[in-house]
Design an enzyme around this catalytic site. Structure first.
Site, PDB file in Angstrom:
ATOM      1  N   SER A   1       0.802  -1.230   0.000  1.00  0.00           N
ATOM      2  CA  SER A   1       0.000   0.000   0.000  1.00  0.00           C
ATOM      3  C   SER A   1       0.832   1.275   0.000  1.00  0.00           C
ATOM      4  CB  SER A   1      -0.964   0.020   1.184  1.00  0.00           C
ATOM      5  OG  SER A   1      -0.267   0.219   2.394  1.00  0.00           O
TER       6      SER A   1
ATOM      7  N   LYS B   1       0.693   4.668   6.782  1.00  0.00           N
ATOM      8  CA  LYS B   1       0.168   5.525   5.711  1.00  0.00           C
ATOM      9  C   LYS B   1       0.816   6.902   5.822  1.00  0.00           C
ATOM     10  CE  LYS B   1      -2.967   2.395   4.624  1.00  0.00           C
ATOM     11  NZ  LYS B   1      -2.464   1.341   3.810  1.00  0.00           N
TER      12      LYS B   1
END
Length: 189
Positions: A52, A101
């Site tokens: 990701s 993230k």
């Protein structure tokens, strides 16, 4: 023969070893305690479990997470953070599963996605770190107080705020600072 010499001869082997190596054992115990304290309160190693964050971070990369970063400052746009599973995902992931993230929006800011660009306060972000432009649309959303909008750098393959919403500040474990593995990619994040 003195009584001290007689006691050392009669003492069991483990006790004689302990006495002769006591200083080494003390150093080992101190080192273990320091390592535990550092891991719990200052920094800890983490690995990247998914793609990701491509191309910035690869699956299997090992990082040092700075747990003190936000005790002395606030999270900022662009920071790469590690955080506990958001409440919205707790049925799908283990409670102790950590995510990583990039912060896109901080409290009070307006975030949107349109025509392959991420906008912050109606201005397109310059994102030379993403894998590819996002192929989805996100209507403008204002980031609430004590929450953040986070996205993976692999925009189209990231389970992030565009899917599950805002990240509470309490969930943040720390800031990713340094990649120590693999050796050919060692360096600051």
């Amino acid at each position: 023969m003195t009584s001290k010499e007689q006691n050392s001869i009669e003492a069991p082997l483990w006790l004689r070893v302990w006495r002769s190596q006591q200083e080494n054992f003390q150093l080992i115990v101190i080192a273990l305690c320091l390592a535990l304290l550092i891991r719990v309160f200052i920094a800890e190693p983490r690995y990247i479990p998914s793609d990701s964050m491509l191309p910035t971070l690869h699956m299997g990369d090992r990082l040092v997470v700075d747990k003190l970063a936000y005790r002395f400052g606030q999270p900022a746009t662009g920071d790469i953070i590690v955080f506990e599973t958001p409440e919205q995902l707790q049925g799908n992931y283990a409670k102790d599963q950590a995510f990583i993230k990039r912060i896109i929006g901080t409290p009070g800011e307006l975030v949107s996605v349109s025509k392959g660009k991420v906008y912050l306060n109606n201005q397109p972000l310059k994102e030379d770190y993403i894998a590819e432009p996002p192929e989805y649309r996100l209507l403008p959303q204002q980031v609430p107080e004590h929450e953040f909008f986070v996205m993976g750098d692999n925009r189209n393959d990231s389970n992030d705020s565009h899917v599950w919403g805002f990240l509470p500040e309490n969930n943040i474990i720390g800031r990713a600072r340094f990649r120590f593995w693999p050796l050919n990619r060692i360096g600051f994040v």
